[in-house]
Design a protein around this motif. Structure first.
Motif, PDB file in Angstrom:
ATOM      1  N   GLY A  97       0.781  -1.221   0.000  1.00  0.00           N
ATOM      2  CA  GLY A  97       0.000   0.000   0.000  1.00  0.00           C
ATOM      3  C   GLY A  97       0.818   1.280   0.000  1.00  0.00           C
ATOM      4  N   PHE A  98       2.052   1.214  -0.520  1.00  0.00           N
ATOM      5  CA  PHE A  98       2.832   2.436  -0.615  1.00  0.00           C
ATOM      6  C   PHE A  98       3.846   2.323  -1.755  1.00  0.00           C
ATOM      7  CE2 PHE A  98       5.266  -0.261   2.278  1.00  0.00           C
ATOM      8  CZ  PHE A  98       6.550  -0.163   1.761  1.00  0.00           C
ATOM      9  N   ILE A  99       4.341   3.476  -2.185  1.00  0.00           N
ATOM     10  CA  ILE A  99       5.479   3.528  -3.087  1.00  0.00           C
ATOM     11  C   ILE A  99       6.625   4.209  -2.347  1.00  0.00           C
ATOM     12  CG2 ILE A  99       4.150   3.539  -5.219  1.00  0.00           C
ATOM     13  CD1 ILE A  99       4.551   6.608  -5.314  1.00  0.00           C
ATOM     14  N   ARG A 100       7.838   3.933  -2.778  1.00  0.00           N
ATOM     15  CA  ARG A 100       9.005   4.539  -2.153  1.00  0.00           C
ATOM     16  C   ARG A 100       9.780   5.334  -3.182  1.00  0.00           C
ATOM     17  NH1 ARG A 100      14.464   3.322  -1.212  1.00  0.00           N
ATOM     18  NH2 ARG A 100      14.305   1.472  -2.548  1.00  0.00           N
ATOM     19  N   LEU A 101      10.103   6.574  -2.834  1.00  0.00           N
ATOM     20  CA  LEU A 101      10.910   7.407  -3.719  1.00  0.00           C
ATOM     21  C   LEU A 101      12.373   7.033  -3.525  1.00  0.00           C
ATOM     22  CD1 LEU A 101       9.024  10.773  -3.190  1.00  0.00           C
ATOM     23  CD2 LEU A 101       8.687   9.035  -4.964  1.00  0.00           C
ATOM     24  N   ILE A 102      13.086   6.810  -4.627  1.00  0.00           N
ATOM     25  CA  ILE A 102      14.403   6.198  -4.513  1.00  0.00           C
ATOM     26  C   ILE A 102      15.549   7.194  -4.565  1.00  0.00           C
ATOM     27  CG2 ILE A 102      13.634   3.966  -5.374  1.00  0.00           C
ATOM     28  CD1 ILE A 102      14.751   4.635  -8.100  1.00  0.00           C
ATOM     29  N   SER A 103      15.276   8.429  -4.952  1.00  0.00           N
ATOM     30  CA  SER A 103      16.362   9.402  -4.995  1.00  0.00           C
ATOM     31  C   SER A 103      15.789  10.811  -4.959  1.00  0.00           C
ATOM     32  CB  SER A 103      17.214   9.199  -6.255  1.00  0.00           C
ATOM     33  OG  SER A 103      18.388   9.987  -6.199  1.00  0.00           O
ATOM     34  N   GLY A 104      16.678  11.790  -4.824  1.00  0.00           N
ATOM     35  CA  GLY A 104      16.263  13.181  -4.854  1.00  0.00           C
ATOM     36  C   GLY A 104      15.917  13.749  -3.488  1.00  0.00           C
ATOM     37  N   GLN A 105      15.164  14.834  -3.481  1.00  0.00           N
ATOM     38  CA  GLN A 105      14.891  15.570  -2.242  1.00  0.00           C
ATOM     39  C   GLN A 105      14.050  14.773  -1.247  1.00  0.00           C
ATOM     40  OE1 GLN A 105      12.313  19.049  -2.840  1.00  0.00           O
ATOM     41  NE2 GLN A 105      11.640  18.202  -4.821  1.00  0.00           N
ATOM     42  N   TRP A 106      13.271  13.824  -1.733  1.00  0.00           N
ATOM     43  CA  TRP A 106      12.434  13.007  -0.844  1.00  0.00           C
ATOM     44  C   TRP A 106      12.900  11.554  -0.832  1.00  0.00           C
ATOM     45  CZ3 TRP A 106       8.537  15.665  -4.329  1.00  0.00           C
ATOM     46  CH2 TRP A 106       8.279  16.960  -3.857  1.00  0.00           C
ATOM     47  N   ARG A 107      14.171  11.326  -1.026  1.00  0.00           N
ATOM     48  CA  ARG A 107      14.719   9.969  -1.076  1.00  0.00           C
ATOM     49  C   ARG A 107      14.304   9.167   0.163  1.00  0.00           C
ATOM     50  NH1 ARG A 107      21.160   8.371  -1.600  1.00  0.00           N
ATOM     51  NH2 ARG A 107      20.859   6.107  -1.577  1.00  0.00           N
ATOM     52  N   GLY A 108      13.777   7.962  -0.078  1.00  0.00           N
ATOM     53  CA  GLY A 108      13.344   7.089   1.005  1.00  0.00           C
ATOM     54  C   GLY A 108      11.939   7.352   1.500  1.00  0.00           C
ATOM     55  N   LYS A 109      11.312   8.434   1.043  1.00  0.00           N
ATOM     56  CA  LYS A 109       9.953   8.776   1.472  1.00  0.00           C
ATOM     57  C   LYS A 109       8.961   7.746   0.929  1.00  0.00           C
ATOM     58  CE  LYS A 109       6.691  11.720   2.957  1.00  0.00           C
ATOM     59  NZ  LYS A 109       6.552  12.137   4.376  1.00  0.00           N
ATOM     60  N   LYS A 110       8.048   7.312   1.801  1.00  0.00           N
ATOM     61  CA  LYS A 110       7.002   6.377   1.396  1.00  0.00           C
ATOM     62  C   LYS A 110       5.678   7.130   1.271  1.00  0.00           C
ATOM     63  CE  LYS A 110       9.156   2.343   3.546  1.00  0.00           C
ATOM     64  NZ  LYS A 110       9.029   1.277   4.574  1.00  0.00           N
ATOM     65  N   LEU A 111       4.977   6.870   0.177  1.00  0.00           N
ATOM     66  CA  LEU A 111       3.686   7.508  -0.071  1.00  0.00           C
ATOM     67  C   LEU A 111       2.618   6.435  -0.197  1.00  0.00           C
ATOM     68  CD1 LEU A 111       4.766  10.100  -2.796  1.00  0.00           C
ATOM     69  CD2 LEU A 111       4.340  10.566  -0.372  1.00  0.00           C
ATOM     70  N   PRO A 112       1.487   6.587   0.494  1.00  0.00           N
ATOM     71  CA  PRO A 112       0.427   5.582   0.400  1.00  0.00           C
ATOM     72  C   PRO A 112      -0.244   5.578  -0.963  1.00  0.00           C
ATOM     73  CG  PRO A 112      -0.317   7.479   1.669  1.00  0.00           C
ATOM     74  CD  PRO A 112       1.135   7.695   1.411  1.00  0.00           C
ATOM     75  N   VAL A 113      -0.707   4.409  -1.373  1.00  0.00           N
ATOM     76  CA  VAL A 113      -1.480   4.281  -2.606  1.00  0.00           C
ATOM     77  C   VAL A 113      -2.759   3.500  -2.294  1.00  0.00           C
ATOM     78  CG1 VAL A 113       0.559   4.342  -4.099  1.00  0.00           C
ATOM     79  CG2 VAL A 113      -0.306   2.148  -3.304  1.00  0.00           C
ATOM     80  N   LYS A 114      -3.804   3.748  -3.075  1.00  0.00           N
ATOM     81  CA  LYS A 114      -5.073   3.051  -2.874  1.00  0.00           C
ATOM     82  C   LYS A 114      -4.919   1.570  -3.222  1.00  0.00           C
ATOM     83  CE  LYS A 114      -8.281   4.815  -1.713  1.00  0.00           C
ATOM     84  NZ  LYS A 114      -8.735   5.153  -0.342  1.00  0.00           N
ATOM     85  N   ASP A 115      -5.570   0.732  -2.453  1.00  0.00           N
ATOM     86  CA  ASP A 115      -5.491  -0.710  -2.648  1.00  0.00           C
ATOM     87  C   ASP A 115      -6.484  -1.126  -3.728  1.00  0.00           C
ATOM     88  OD1 ASP A 115      -4.920  -3.364  -2.435  1.00  0.00           O
ATOM     89  OD2 ASP A 115      -6.034  -3.672  -0.576  1.00  0.00           O
TER      90      ASP A 115
END
Length: 202
Positions: A20-38
């Motif tokens: 239920g999430f995506i992870r940003l792999i680089s840049g200013q929000w590197r490692g940030k997890k964002l929820p996604v609809k199931d």
């Protein structure tokens, strides 16, 4: 457009969206997890594929105007924003998924993004209000959406000169036709997925 028409179990190159999430792999929000609809079949691009793509775009993504034609989880668009693109437009059919995209934009406090909820091809059939330097085309599989999307982007003026276009389709789709002024730069396959990068010249 939704990506929930394709089951993740049919694609070895994709991860199921069970977390239920995506992870940003680089840049200013590197490692940030964002929820996604199931939503059934809605799945982010794998980190491995995404890293390959953004390595291709390394010198072009910063300050680019980006268009994510079939956003789904928004994985590609949010990665572009994290890597300092100038602006990103997300097109998404599903209302709940579009709302989640907007919520994630608010979470990131990103002022340089917009979500347009509705049919992507219907939107792209209109004359462009903005031109884009980087475009992501990753439609639901087996619905014949890639070809009209390609044509409408070119015909309706969405593509800036020297823009880069990423196309991700099922590997069995071998008869796509591209405009004469698009030059293929890169191509790779992963499982049942083929992805390509093109450059458009005026």
């Amino acid at each position: 457009m939704r990506k929930n028409q394709r089951a993740s179990s049919q694609e070895k190159g994709k991860k199921p969206n069970s977390d239920g999430f995506i992870r940003l792999i680089s840049g200013q929000w590197r490692g940030k997890k964002l929820p996604v609809k199931d939503k059934q079949g809605l799945r982010p691009t794998t980190d491995r594929t995404k890293e390959t793509l953004f390595n291709w775009l390394m010198h072009d993504i910063r300050e680019a105007n980006c268009l994510d034609c079939f956003s789904g989880s928004g994985s590609l668009g949010f990665e572009a924003l994290s890597r300092y693109c100038q602006f990103c437009t997300f097109l998404e059919l599903d209302k709940q998924v579009a709302t989640q995209l907007q919520n994630n934009i608010s979470t990131l406090k990103a002022q340089n993004a917009e979500v347009i909820q509705g049919d992507s091809l219907g939107y792209l059939a209109q004359a462009a209000k903005r031109q884009y330097n980087v475009v992501f085309i990753d439609p639901p599989f087996n619905l014949g959406l890639a070809q009209p999307c390609i044509q409408q982007l070119e015909e309706q003026g969405y593509l800036a000169n020297n823009s880069l276009i990423y196309v991700e389709v099922e590997s069995t789709l071998t008869n796509l036709e591209f405009p004469a002024n698009w030059t293929q730069l890169k191509e790779k396959s992963a499982g049942q997925v083929r992805y390509q990068l093109f450059k458009r010249e005026s």
